[in-house]
Scaffold this motif. Structure first.
Motif, PDB file in Angstrom:
ATOM      1  N   GLY A 106       0.815  -1.209   0.000  1.00 24.21           N
ATOM      2  CA  GLY A 106       0.000   0.000   0.000  1.00 24.21           C
ATOM      3  C   GLY A 106       0.847   1.258   0.000  1.00 24.21           C
ATOM      4  N   LEU A 107       1.877   1.292   0.844  1.00 22.71           N
ATOM      5  CA  LEU A 107       2.770   2.447   0.896  1.00 22.71           C
ATOM      6  C   LEU A 107       3.520   2.623  -0.418  1.00 22.71           C
ATOM      7  CD1 LEU A 107       4.266   2.046   4.479  1.00 22.71           C
ATOM      8  CD2 LEU A 107       2.850   3.942   3.676  1.00 22.71           C
ATOM      9  N   PHE A 108       4.003   1.503  -0.964  1.00 21.98           N
ATOM     10  CA  PHE A 108       4.736   1.552  -2.224  1.00 21.98           C
ATOM     11  C   PHE A 108       3.853   2.113  -3.342  1.00 21.98           C
ATOM     12  CE2 PHE A 108       5.840  -0.283  -6.311  1.00 21.98           C
ATOM     13  CZ  PHE A 108       7.208  -0.066  -6.402  1.00 21.98           C
ATOM     14  N   VAL A 109       2.635   1.598  -3.447  1.00 19.95           N
ATOM     15  CA  VAL A 109       1.737   1.990  -4.544  1.00 19.95           C
ATOM     16  C   VAL A 109       1.344   3.457  -4.432  1.00 19.95           C
ATOM     17  CG1 VAL A 109      -0.560   1.654  -5.522  1.00 19.95           C
ATOM     18  CG2 VAL A 109       0.875  -0.328  -5.006  1.00 19.95           C
ATOM     19  N   VAL A 110       1.035   3.935  -3.223  1.00 18.45           N
ATOM     20  CA  VAL A 110       0.599   5.329  -3.090  1.00 18.45           C
ATOM     21  C   VAL A 110       1.760   6.278  -3.388  1.00 18.45           C
ATOM     22  CG1 VAL A 110       1.062   5.692  -0.608  1.00 18.45           C
ATOM     23  CG2 VAL A 110      -0.865   6.835  -1.691  1.00 18.45           C
ATOM     24  N   ALA A 111       2.994   5.891  -3.018  1.00 23.06           N
ATOM     25  CA  ALA A 111       4.154   6.728  -3.332  1.00 23.06           C
ATOM     26  C   ALA A 111       4.440   6.712  -4.832  1.00 23.06           C
ATOM     27  CB  ALA A 111       5.375   6.240  -2.563  1.00 23.06           C
ATOM     28  N   LEU A 112       4.244   5.553  -5.464  1.00 17.14           N
ATOM     29  CA  LEU A 112       4.413   5.450  -6.913  1.00 17.14           C
ATOM     30  C   LEU A 112       3.371   6.295  -7.641  1.00 17.14           C
ATOM     31  CD1 LEU A 112       5.648   4.034  -9.449  1.00 17.14           C
ATOM     32  CD2 LEU A 112       3.975   2.215  -9.078  1.00 17.14           C
ATOM     33  N   ALA A 113       2.111   6.197  -7.218  1.00 16.42           N
ATOM     34  CA  ALA A 113       1.021   6.923  -7.880  1.00 16.42           C
ATOM     35  C   ALA A 113       1.199   8.422  -7.767  1.00 16.42           C
ATOM     36  CB  ALA A 113      -0.313   6.490  -7.277  1.00 16.42           C
ATOM     37  N   GLU A 114       1.762   8.887  -6.655  1.00 19.79           N
ATOM     38  CA  GLU A 114       1.938  10.329  -6.450  1.00 19.79           C
ATOM     39  C   GLU A 114       2.830  10.948  -7.524  1.00 19.79           C
ATOM     40  OE1 GLU A 114       4.108  13.782  -5.486  1.00 19.79           O
ATOM     41  OE2 GLU A 114       5.052  11.823  -5.159  1.00 19.79           O
ATOM     42  N   ARG A 115       3.748  10.150  -8.099  1.00 22.90           N
ATOM     43  CA  ARG A 115       4.622  10.681  -9.145  1.00 22.90           C
ATOM     44  C   ARG A 115       3.866  10.944 -10.446  1.00 22.90           C
ATOM     45  NH1 ARG A 115       9.761  11.923  -7.076  1.00 22.90           N
ATOM     46  NH2 ARG A 115      10.202  12.277  -9.272  1.00 22.90           N
ATOM     47  N   PHE A 116       2.702  10.324 -10.599  1.00 22.11           N
ATOM     48  CA  PHE A 116       1.938  10.465 -11.830  1.00 22.11           C
ATOM     49  C   PHE A 116       0.608  11.195 -11.629  1.00 22.11           C
ATOM     50  CE2 PHE A 116       4.567   6.674 -12.211  1.00 22.11           C
ATOM     51  CZ  PHE A 116       5.206   6.906 -13.418  1.00 22.11           C
ATOM     52  N   MET A 117       0.048  11.099 -10.421  1.00 22.32           N
ATOM     53  CA  MET A 117      -1.246  11.719 -10.131  1.00 22.32           C
ATOM     54  C   MET A 117      -1.169  12.486  -8.817  1.00 22.32           C
ATOM     55  SD  MET A 117      -3.874   8.631 -11.158  1.00 22.32           S
ATOM     56  CE  MET A 117      -3.183   7.547  -9.894  1.00 22.32           C
ATOM     57  N   PRO A 118      -0.491  13.623  -8.832  1.00 18.21           N
ATOM     58  CA  PRO A 118      -0.308  14.382  -7.588  1.00 18.21           C
ATOM     59  C   PRO A 118      -1.574  15.126  -7.171  1.00 18.21           C
ATOM     60  CG  PRO A 118       0.666  15.553  -9.419  1.00 18.21           C
ATOM     61  CD  PRO A 118       0.163  14.256  -9.978  1.00 18.21           C
ATOM     62  N   VAL A 119      -2.619  14.364  -6.799  1.00 22.48           N
ATOM     63  CA  VAL A 119      -3.877  14.974  -6.365  1.00 22.48           C
ATOM     64  C   VAL A 119      -3.638  15.839  -5.134  1.00 22.48           C
ATOM     65  CG1 VAL A 119      -6.223  14.514  -5.560  1.00 22.48           C
ATOM     66  CG2 VAL A 119      -5.195  13.058  -7.320  1.00 22.48           C
ATOM     67  N   THR A 151       9.809   1.421   8.045  1.00 21.75           N
ATOM     68  CA  THR A 151       9.025   0.796   6.971  1.00 21.75           C
ATOM     69  C   THR A 151       8.397   1.859   6.087  1.00 21.75           C
ATOM     70  OG1 THR A 151       8.531  -1.199   8.244  1.00 21.75           O
ATOM     71  CG2 THR A 151       6.990  -0.630   6.484  1.00 21.75           C
ATOM     72  N   ALA A 152       7.817   2.887   6.705  1.00 21.66           N
ATOM     73  CA  ALA A 152       7.196   3.964   5.942  1.00 21.66           C
ATOM     74  C   ALA A 152       8.213   4.655   5.048  1.00 21.66           C
ATOM     75  CB  ALA A 152       6.562   4.973   6.892  1.00 21.66           C
ATOM     76  N   LEU A 153       9.397   4.898   5.594  1.00 15.25           N
ATOM     77  CA  LEU A 153      10.425   5.597   4.827  1.00 15.25           C
ATOM     78  C   LEU A 153      10.914   4.751   3.652  1.00 15.25           C
ATOM     79  CD1 LEU A 153      12.208   8.064   4.517  1.00 15.25           C
ATOM     80  CD2 LEU A 153      13.825   7.034   6.122  1.00 15.25           C
ATOM     81  N   LEU A 154      11.263   3.498   3.921  1.00 16.51           N
ATOM     82  CA  LEU A 154      11.821   2.636   2.875  1.00 16.51           C
ATOM     83  C   LEU A 154      10.802   2.344   1.775  1.00 16.51           C
ATOM     84  CD1 LEU A 154      13.899   0.131   5.047  1.00 16.51           C
ATOM     85  CD2 LEU A 154      14.771   1.979   3.590  1.00 16.51           C
ATOM     86  N   ALA A 155       9.551   2.074   2.157  1.00 14.71           N
ATOM     87  CA  ALA A 155       8.530   1.743   1.159  1.00 14.71           C
ATOM     88  C   ALA A 155       8.204   2.943   0.280  1.00 14.71           C
ATOM     89  CB  ALA A 155       7.270   1.227   1.842  1.00 14.71           C
ATOM     90  N   THR A 156       8.127   4.139   0.873  1.00 16.54           N
ATOM     91  CA  THR A 156       7.804   5.317   0.065  1.00 16.54           C
ATOM     92  C   THR A 156       8.979   5.731  -0.820  1.00 16.54           C
ATOM     93  OG1 THR A 156       8.394   6.808   1.911  1.00 16.54           O
ATOM     94  CG2 THR A 156       6.064   6.209   1.659  1.00 16.54           C
ATOM     95  N   ILE A 157      10.200   5.551  -0.325  1.00 16.64           N
ATOM     96  CA  ILE A 157      11.362   5.829  -1.173  1.00 16.64           C
ATOM     97  C   ILE A 157      11.365   4.899  -2.377  1.00 16.64           C
ATOM     98  CG2 ILE A 157      13.885   5.677  -1.327  1.00 16.64           C
ATOM     99  CD1 ILE A 157      14.000   6.681   1.566  1.00 16.64           C
ATOM    100  N   ALA A 158      11.103   3.602  -2.125  1.00 19.06           N
ATOM    101  CA  ALA A 158      11.073   2.635  -3.225  1.00 19.06           C
ATOM    102  C   ALA A 158       9.990   2.983  -4.242  1.00 19.06           C
ATOM    103  CB  ALA A 158      10.853   1.225  -2.668  1.00 19.06           C
ATOM    104  N   GLY A 159       8.802   3.368  -3.763  1.00 20.51           N
ATOM    105  CA  GLY A 159       7.722   3.734  -4.669  1.00 20.51           C
ATOM    106  C   GLY A 159       8.030   4.985  -5.465  1.00 20.51           C
ATOM    107  N   SER A 160       8.535   6.014  -4.790  1.00 17.66           N
ATOM    108  CA  SER A 160       8.866   7.272  -5.470  1.00 17.66           C
ATOM    109  C   SER A 160       9.982   7.071  -6.494  1.00 17.66           C
ATOM    110  CB  SER A 160       9.292   8.333  -4.446  1.00 17.66           C
ATOM    111  OG  SER A 160       8.228   8.696  -3.611  1.00 17.66           O
ATOM    112  N   LEU A 161      10.999   6.288  -6.114  1.00 20.71           N
ATOM    113  CA  LEU A 161      12.112   6.056  -7.026  1.00 20.71           C
ATOM    114  C   LEU A 161      11.668   5.235  -8.234  1.00 20.71           C
ATOM    115  CD1 LEU A 161      15.105   6.434  -7.632  1.00 20.71           C
ATOM    116  CD2 LEU A 161      15.565   4.376  -6.272  1.00 20.71           C
TER     117      LEU A 161
END
Length: 213
Positions: free
Chosen positions: A20-33, A56-66
């Motif tokens: 969930g954290l990974f996906v939301v961080a990934l989506a933010e790069r394309f859909m910055p609602v 966990t929050a930091l690592l998962a969001t970094i992975a998603g954003s990257l």
């Protein structure tokens, strides 16, 4: 019942754990609602409430954003220079970026690509288009992604940390109120820094840098 949509959203994301954290961080790069710092503040608050650990929050969001950053980079590179330039200008206009501003960003990248790949990950809105700039300029993928990862880590860590700290410092159980309070403080600080930067530029233009009244 208190109206708390941010808490509901974080609970939904938390139900999927790391994914969930990974996906939301990934989506933010394309859909910055929402501004990314608003999302990261909410994630930090949820971490303080025990939804997941801070690391966990930091690592998962970094992975998603990257991952989103890398997807932008390779997708634009595959388009070719002419088509990718048109796409970049159209996308920039959607987020209020003029063609002149995009052009200045590309020129800056040519002068110091690796340093700017890091630094521009710390600039709201512009950070979303940095991968496209790098791809347009034919930048090396390895150096770009390493520098971007460092910038993303600083950005995500800063706002997740602020959210985590705010949860322990501001006395409210409503996550939405807490997130808005923290976001308001961040926006005030951002506005103050912008005002100071404009004052410095104006005074340099007139030959003085003092703040004397």
């Amino acid at each position: 019942m208190d109206f708390d949509p941010v808490s509901t959203l974080m609970a939904w994301i938390g139900a999927y754990g790391l994914i969930g954290l990974f996906v939301v961080a990934l989506a933010e790069r394309f859909m910055p609602v929402l501004p990314s710092y608003g999302l990261l503040l909410a994630i930090g608050i949820a971490a303080a409430d025990g939804a997941w650990s801070l690391s966990t929050a930091l690592l998962a969001t970094i992975a998603g954003s990257l991952s989103g950053c890398a997807a932008w980079f390779y997708a634009v590179r595959r388009l070719g220079e002419a088509r990718s330039s048109r796409l970049l200008n159209r996308s920039g206009r959607l987020f209020g970026m003029s063609a002149d501003r995009i052009g200045r960003g590309i020129a800056s990248f040519r002068r110091n690509q690796t340093a700017l790949a890091f630094a521009l990950q710390l600039v709201p809105t512009v950070r979303l288009f940095v991968p496209a700039f790098a791809a347009l300029l034919g930048g090396g993928s390895r150096s770009f992604l390493i520098a971007s990862a460092a910038g993303i880590a600083v950005w995500n860590g800063l706002f997740i940390g602020i959210g985590f700290y705010a949860s322990h410092s501001i006395g409210t159980a409503n996550t939405t109120v807490l997130a808005l309070a923290a976001l308001g403080c961040v926006l005030v600080l951002e506005a103050a820094l912008f005002w100071i930067a404009r004052r410095v530029r104006a005074r340099r233009a007139t030959g003085t840098v003092s703040f004397g009244i």
